[in-house]
Design a protein around this motif. Structure first.
Motif, PDB file in Angstrom:
ATOM      1  N   ALA A   1      -7.500   6.522  -5.939  1.00 36.04           N
ATOM      2  CA  ALA A   1      -6.931   5.604  -4.965  1.00 36.04           C
ATOM      3  C   ALA A   1      -7.492   4.213  -5.221  1.00 36.04           C
ATOM      4  O   ALA A   1      -8.702   3.984  -5.107  1.00 36.04           O
ATOM      5  N   THR A   2      -6.615   3.288  -5.556  1.00 34.63           N
ATOM      6  CA  THR A   2      -7.053   1.932  -5.868  1.00 34.63           C
ATOM      7  C   THR A   2      -6.626   0.997  -4.748  1.00 34.63           C
ATOM      8  O   THR A   2      -5.448   0.908  -4.421  1.00 34.63           O
ATOM      9  N   ALA A   3      -7.583   0.319  -4.176  1.00 30.31           N
ATOM     10  CA  ALA A   3      -7.312  -0.570  -3.047  1.00 30.31           C
ATOM     11  C   ALA A   3      -8.201  -1.787  -3.132  1.00 30.31           C
ATOM     12  O   ALA A   3      -9.303  -1.753  -3.693  1.00 30.31           O
ATOM     13  N   SER A   4      -7.742  -2.876  -2.545  1.00 33.30           N
ATOM     14  CA  SER A   4      -8.526  -4.107  -2.527  1.00 33.30           C
ATOM     15  C   SER A   4      -9.710  -3.956  -1.587  1.00 33.30           C
ATOM     16  O   SER A   4      -9.707  -3.127  -0.665  1.00 33.30           O
ATOM     17  N   GLU A   5     -10.709  -4.773  -1.824  1.00 37.15           N
ATOM     18  CA  GLU A   5     -11.881  -4.759  -0.940  1.00 37.15           C
ATOM     19  C   GLU A   5     -11.476  -5.103   0.487  1.00 37.15           C
ATOM     20  O   GLU A   5     -11.973  -4.512   1.447  1.00 37.15           O
ATOM     21  N   ARG A   6     -10.537  -6.027   0.608  1.00 37.89           N
ATOM     22  CA  ARG A   6     -10.104  -6.423   1.951  1.00 37.89           C
ATOM     23  C   ARG A   6      -9.419  -5.261   2.675  1.00 37.89           C
ATOM     24  O   ARG A   6      -9.683  -5.013   3.859  1.00 37.89           O
TER      25      ARG A   6
ATOM     26  N   GLY B   1      -3.083   6.209  -7.489  1.00 35.41           N
ATOM     27  CA  GLY B   1      -2.334   5.831  -6.301  1.00 35.41           C
ATOM     28  C   GLY B   1      -2.667   4.397  -5.948  1.00 35.41           C
ATOM     29  O   GLY B   1      -3.821   4.071  -5.632  1.00 35.41           O
ATOM     30  N   ASN B   2      -1.687   3.518  -6.010  1.00 37.04           N
ATOM     31  CA  ASN B   2      -1.911   2.085  -5.815  1.00 37.04           C
ATOM     32  C   ASN B   2      -1.629   1.691  -4.373  1.00 37.04           C
ATOM     33  O   ASN B   2      -0.485   1.723  -3.920  1.00 37.04           O
ATOM     34  N   TYR B   3      -2.656   1.294  -3.662  1.00 40.30           N
ATOM     35  CA  TYR B   3      -2.510   0.868  -2.267  1.00 40.30           C
ATOM     36  C   TYR B   3      -2.076  -0.602  -2.238  1.00 40.30           C
ATOM     37  O   TYR B   3      -2.716  -1.466  -1.637  1.00 40.30           O
ATOM     38  N   SER B   4      -0.948  -0.857  -2.901  1.00 41.80           N
ATOM     39  CA  SER B   4      -0.497  -2.236  -3.079  1.00 41.80           C
ATOM     40  C   SER B   4      -0.012  -2.876  -1.784  1.00 41.80           C
ATOM     41  O   SER B   4       0.142  -4.100  -1.730  1.00 41.80           O
ATOM     42  N   GLU B   5       0.218  -2.080  -0.741  1.00 46.28           N
ATOM     43  CA  GLU B   5       0.596  -2.661   0.559  1.00 46.28           C
ATOM     44  C   GLU B   5      -0.572  -3.368   1.219  1.00 46.28           C
ATOM     45  O   GLU B   5      -0.398  -4.107   2.194  1.00 46.28           O
ATOM     46  N   GLY B   6      -1.778  -3.165   0.678  1.00 45.63           N
ATOM     47  CA  GLY B   6      -2.955  -3.861   1.180  1.00 45.63           C
ATOM     48  C   GLY B   6      -3.240  -3.544   2.632  1.00 45.63           C
ATOM     49  O   GLY B   6      -3.326  -2.378   3.032  1.00 45.63           O
TER      50      GLY B   6
ATOM     51  N   THR C   1      10.215   2.748   4.494  1.00 47.84           N
ATOM     52  CA  THR C   1       8.806   2.733   4.865  1.00 47.84           C
ATOM     53  C   THR C   1       8.059   1.726   4.005  1.00 47.84           C
ATOM     54  O   THR C   1       8.490   1.419   2.885  1.00 47.84           O
ATOM     55  N   PRO C   2       6.931   1.198   4.482  1.00 47.70           N
ATOM     56  CA  PRO C   2       6.164   0.222   3.690  1.00 47.70           C
ATOM     57  C   PRO C   2       5.593   0.817   2.405  1.00 47.70           C
ATOM     58  O   PRO C   2       5.384   0.107   1.440  1.00 47.70           O
ATOM     59  N   VAL C   3       5.331   2.116   2.414  1.00 49.43           N
ATOM     60  CA  VAL C   3       4.875   2.805   1.207  1.00 49.43           C
ATOM     61  C   VAL C   3       6.077   3.570   0.673  1.00 49.43           C
ATOM     62  O   VAL C   3       6.396   4.663   1.124  1.00 49.43           O
ATOM     63  N   SER C   4       6.767   2.973  -0.294  1.00 46.09           N
ATOM     64  CA  SER C   4       8.063   3.516  -0.695  1.00 46.09           C
ATOM     65  C   SER C   4       8.233   3.681  -2.196  1.00 46.09           C
ATOM     66  O   SER C   4       9.283   4.124  -2.648  1.00 46.09           O
ATOM     67  N   THR C   5       7.215   3.350  -2.984  1.00 48.40           N
ATOM     68  CA  THR C   5       7.329   3.500  -4.433  1.00 48.40           C
ATOM     69  C   THR C   5       6.457   4.654  -4.910  1.00 48.40           C
ATOM     70  O   THR C   5       5.463   5.022  -4.265  1.00 48.40           O
ATOM     71  N   ALA C   6       6.815   5.203  -6.067  1.00 48.61           N
ATOM     72  CA  ALA C   6       6.030   6.290  -6.654  1.00 48.61           C
ATOM     73  C   ALA C   6       4.618   5.819  -7.002  1.00 48.61           C
ATOM     74  O   ALA C   6       3.656   6.597  -6.944  1.00 48.61           O
TER      75      ALA C   6
END
Length: 901
Positions: free
Chosen positions: A212-217, A747-752, A732-737
């Motif tokens: 799971a990859t997510a920004s520090e923020r 898994g990219n938590y690009s929605e921040g 939904t805000p999380v809508s991409t593979a």
């Protein structure tokens, strides 16, 4: 002042002398001493002092053994106590929806099954959450447990998460408030609470391997906040790290998470344990901040391996001491030494009454057109209760949180009892029972009513009689190639199987209607189903096989569907079927992929269909006919949600329940849907067809009485959604593979930070039901908003005040929600973010002044450059209302930052 300082200094010197004396005593002396002579058992000393005394008395081998968990058939996992030193074992109970008793010698393994945590979150009531936690703590202690593995503080990042039912919702502030109260309740008993799963454990699909990859923020503002709250507000005793990787490092060996953030930044004084088998290293995890390894073959990395690492100098003895110190401190502080666990019979009646109260306050009235609800028993002669599990004792989430209840009340039983003798309440299932097979995606299973184990035609009159048998003839082998005689032969109503993890004792017994498959078939196996299919209507059908492992469907001995099953997938093929015409079918299935040799990853196969809308089988037709003859129809639906290996990627009701609702609603316009699930459900195909929808969640063992009391208005519903219900699974805000379930293991938590309702608003997505939504049998008026701020810097506070009046004719409770938006900064922030709330009970016609202090985190953002929370300076919008999309009052306030950022 000097005299007080000297007394404190003398006390400290005295403690040092005791510790030195204890350390100098030979080890054999301790064995000869009685418990009364152990200085750490002196209750007049502080928990810190007692910890240091005991720590000094332990050998290195004992310390390493103490931080290495053990497996026990009764307790699952725990750590050994030390009889020589009088240290009790940590005996852990799964949670967090009650106490999962695993020992058959303890009260027949029964405890109070509570509503799922997501239901508790829907109450928005922190006082209730504390009572909920207190009940769990009491029952844990009275069933020989001193550690509860809960609450779950994983944010419900996606609407279809199979473990969302264990969470406290999608908003970090709501999860923080409810979680802190829950922990306070548990730890008001001599029991340690364990917040889990730290961190970014937001999906079951590939949960063991996902990076799971997510920004520090995002980590700080969304996912860490509930853990921070239970540490700062509730003195959390323990935290559990998760299986997944976080930004490339496994959570249980992630120094940034465990030490830098949890222990140093947040100030966590408790201990970190691994999830069962989630520790994948020895030196790395020990030095990163893991304090207690719970076992799990073949992943056990501590014990002798950790002792060897200490002897080699790879892990210091001081590091081991710190782990032991943290555990002992919590054991002393929370009373585990002084108040040993007991086996005291649970008061089933009293605790059940509490479970009912929790359920009643959690239920959300999603829709109530024409004031269809509440029902009036004076105006009703008949009620049709419909649904595959409406007569089932308890609909609950599966997995480790599943509780064996002290007693149960089904929705049918509750409605029948509440309606009384003057109302004729009849039941029809309408579809087949929901099972673990419905946990994964794919078309609904072919209903049993159109299947027969032999090529024999069936009529509607046969259904429910002894004139015909429904389902398919099933044969099972414990090898992959159907070799030898089958080891199990029976008739299966449907081919809808999910074994392995989902088929262990206690996990698979959710419905007495479902056959129990012996656990010897949990890994390597093969099966064959034979019989006939008879279409209820002429038309084009899609027949399908969804499977992990190869599956083949033959129709009249011709191969129609061949699903390779290298991954869990669906293959389907169109076929024209004539009404009343039977066709021979044969399904062959094998667990022929290496992953299925694991007992947890067992057989997964479903024989599914997509049928014409007017293809109504005999079982459903009986329910429709009952609805036609009744004054009101109550359709009780459910999903199967569970810890395990898969999340659904759709939000549809399984096992033909959507068609059931549509057909019943067409037959009776007074149709009420009671939805029992732990997650959002897509309602687009039937929402407009029914006047009323009640989201009842997994409501625990008193679910039937709670549902009935809400339907008849004995309880005015006050629950509010803790998660957003999207219009469909595409919006939904999380809508991409890449976001879910991830690509190539990432898994990219690009929605921040834009999780849940914040993401819907950012992307302009209109949900079916918004975060915070929930109707009432009365109405409320909001007036006279006043916003004020006081103090500066870290002492700055913002408080909102307003008048709330109950303008209806019934007493009721309203959750007043305050959101802030558009912080005055160049950093992107949510247009609307929950900043505070209050649940207010008001009698009809009464008014109350409501004061809500806003949370500082909602008025701030995490600055990744300075690694700190920043409250910007300027004007902030204030929104007050009954839901995130139902704003009644607006205002603003000026906030400021000492740094001027």
């Amino acid at each position: 002042m000097n005299r007080r300082f000297n007394l404190i200094s003398l006390k400290r010197w005295f403690m040092v002398l005791i510790i030195v004396a204890v350390a100098a005593m030979p080890l054999h002396a301790f064995a000869a001493e009685s418990g009364a002579d152990r200085p750490w058992m002196n209750t007049s000393l502080s928990a810190e002092d007692r910890t240091e005394l005991l720590l000094q008395a332990m050998t290195l081998e004992e310390k390493v053994g103490f931080v290495t968990g053990k497996v026990n058939n009764y307790y699952g996992f725990y750590n050994d106590g030390l009889e020589r030193l009088g240290i009790p074992a940590l005996q852990m109970a799964d949670g967090p929806a009650g106490v999962r008793v695993a020992n058959p010698d303890v009260q027949d393994k029964k405890s109070t099954a509570l509503p799922a945590p997501i239901a508790l979150a829907a109450s928005w009531d922190t006082d209730l959450a504390k009572k909920y936690g207190d009940l769990i703590g009491q029952e844990a202690h009275n069933t020989t447990h001193n550690v509860v593995l809960g609450p779950g503080l994983d944010i419900a990042r996606t609407p279809w998460g199979s473990r969302n039912f264990e969470s406290l919702g999608e908003d970090p502030l709501l999860a923080s408030g409810m979680g802190a109260a829950y922990v306070k309740g548990i730890q008001s008993n001599p029991v340690i609470a364990t917040a889990k799963h730290y961190l970014l454990n937001n999906q079951e699909t590939e949960r063991f391997t996902t990076n799971a990859t997510a920004s520090e923020r995002a980590i700080q503002e969304v996912y860490v906040r509930p853990f921070k709250a239970v540490v700062e507000q509730a003195d959390l005793g323990s935290a559990m790290c998760s299986f997944n990787q976080v930004n490339g490092t496994y959570a249980c060996e992630n120094q940034e998470l465990l030490t830098n953030i949890l222990k140093d930044q947040i100030g966590f004084k408790g201990f970190v344990m691994s999830d069962y088998g989630a520790n994948f290293s020895t030196v790395e995890s020990a030095n990163a901040g893991l304090d207690l390894e719970t076992p799990g073959e073949p992943y056990g990395k501590w014990g002798s391996k950790l002792l060897e690492a200490v002897n080699k100098g790879e892990v210091s003895e001081q590091t081991i001491d710190e782990k032991v110190r943290r555990i002992l401190l919590q054991m002393f502080d929370k009373g585990l030494f002084d108040k040993p666990v007991t086996n005291t019979t649970i008061n089933a009646k009293a605790d059940g009454a509490k479970a009912r109260q929790f359920a009643e306050e959690s239920m959300v009235l999603l829709q109530n057109n024409d004031n269809m609800l509440p029902l009036s028993d004076n105006k009703l002669n008949s009620i049709a209760v419909i649904g595959p599990d409406a007569d089932t004792a308890s609909a609950a989430g599966g997995g480790s949180s599943l509780v064996n209840p002290t007693y149960t009340v089904s929705p049918l039983e509750g409605i029948r009892k509440r309606a009384g003798k003057g109302v004729d309440v009849k039941y029809a299932a309408g579809t087949d029972p929901v099972s673990a097979g419905d946990a994964f995606n794919g078309p609904s299973a072919v209903p049993s009513a159109i299947l027969s184990p032999a090529n024999a035609q069936k009529s509607e009159q046969d259904y429910g009689t002894d004139q015909a048998e429904f389902g398919l003839h099933a044969e099972y082998w414990t090898n992959k190639d159907m070799e030898g005689d089958p080891e199990l032969v029976r008739t299966d109503n449907q081919v809808n199987m999910n074994l392995g993890f989902y088929n262990y004792e206690g996990f698979n017994a959710q419905s007495s209607k479902l056959p129990v498959t012996p656990t010897k078939f949990n890994s390597k196996m093969s099966a064959r189903w034979t019989g006939a299919i008879t279409a209820p209507k002429t038309g084009e059908y899609q027949l399908s096989l969804t499977s992990l492992g190869s599956a083949k469907l033959y129709v009249d001995d011709q191969l129609l569907v061949d699903n390779q099953g290298a991954t869990l997938s669906t293959t389907k093929k169109g076929i024209t079927l004539q009404e009343g015409e039977s066709h021979n079918i044969r399904i062959e299935y094998r667990t022929d992929f290496p992953v299925q040799s694991n007992h947890d990853m067992g057989a997964q196969v479903r024989f599914g269909w997509e049928a014409p809308e007017d293809a109504v089988d005999a079982k459903m037709e009986k329910a429709v006919e009952l609805a036609k003859k009744s004054d009101v129809a109550v359709v009780v639906t459910r999903t199967y949600d569970s810890e395990g290996y898969v999340d659904r990627s759709d939000l549809e009701l399984p096992n033909n329940q959507e068609q059931l609702i549509r057909k019943v609603a067409a037959a009776n316009p007074k149709t009420i849907v009671v939805q029992m699930s732990g997650r959002a459900v897509e309602m687009d195909s039937w929402q407009k067809e029914v006047p009323s929808i009640v989201q009842a969640w997994y409501a625990g063992q008193e679910q039937g009485n709670a549902v009935a009391r809400v339907l008849f208005g004995d309880v005015n519903p006050s629950g509010k959604l803790p998660v957003t219900f999207p219009a469909d699974d595409q919006q939904t805000p999380v809508s991409t593979a890449e976001q879910f379930p991830g690509v190539n293991g990432v898994g990219n938590y690009s929605e921040g930070i834009f999780v849940g309702y914040k993401g819907y608003e950012k992307q302009g997505l209109s949900p079916a039901f918004a975060f915070g939504h929930g109707l009432s049998y009365t109405s409320f008026d909001y007036r006279n908003l006043h916003v004020k701020n006081s103090g500066k810097g870290d002492d700055a506070t913002v408080e909102v005040a307003l008048n709330l009046r109950n303008t209806g004719k019934r007493s009721g409770a309203e959750v007043v929600q305050v959101y802030v938006g558009n912080l005055p900064t160049k950093v992107e922030t949510p247009a609307k973010q929950l900043a505070g709330w209050a649940k207010v009970d008001l009698k009809a016609g009464k008014q109350q002044r409501v004061n809500i202090k806003l949370d500082r985190s909602a008025l701030s953002y995490w600055d990744e450059k300075s690694n700190e929370w920043i409250m910007p300076k300027g004007k902030v919008s204030i929104y007050v209302g009954s839901a995130s999309d139902d704003v009644r009052l607006t205002g603003s306030v000026n906030i400021g930052s000492p740094s001027g950022k």
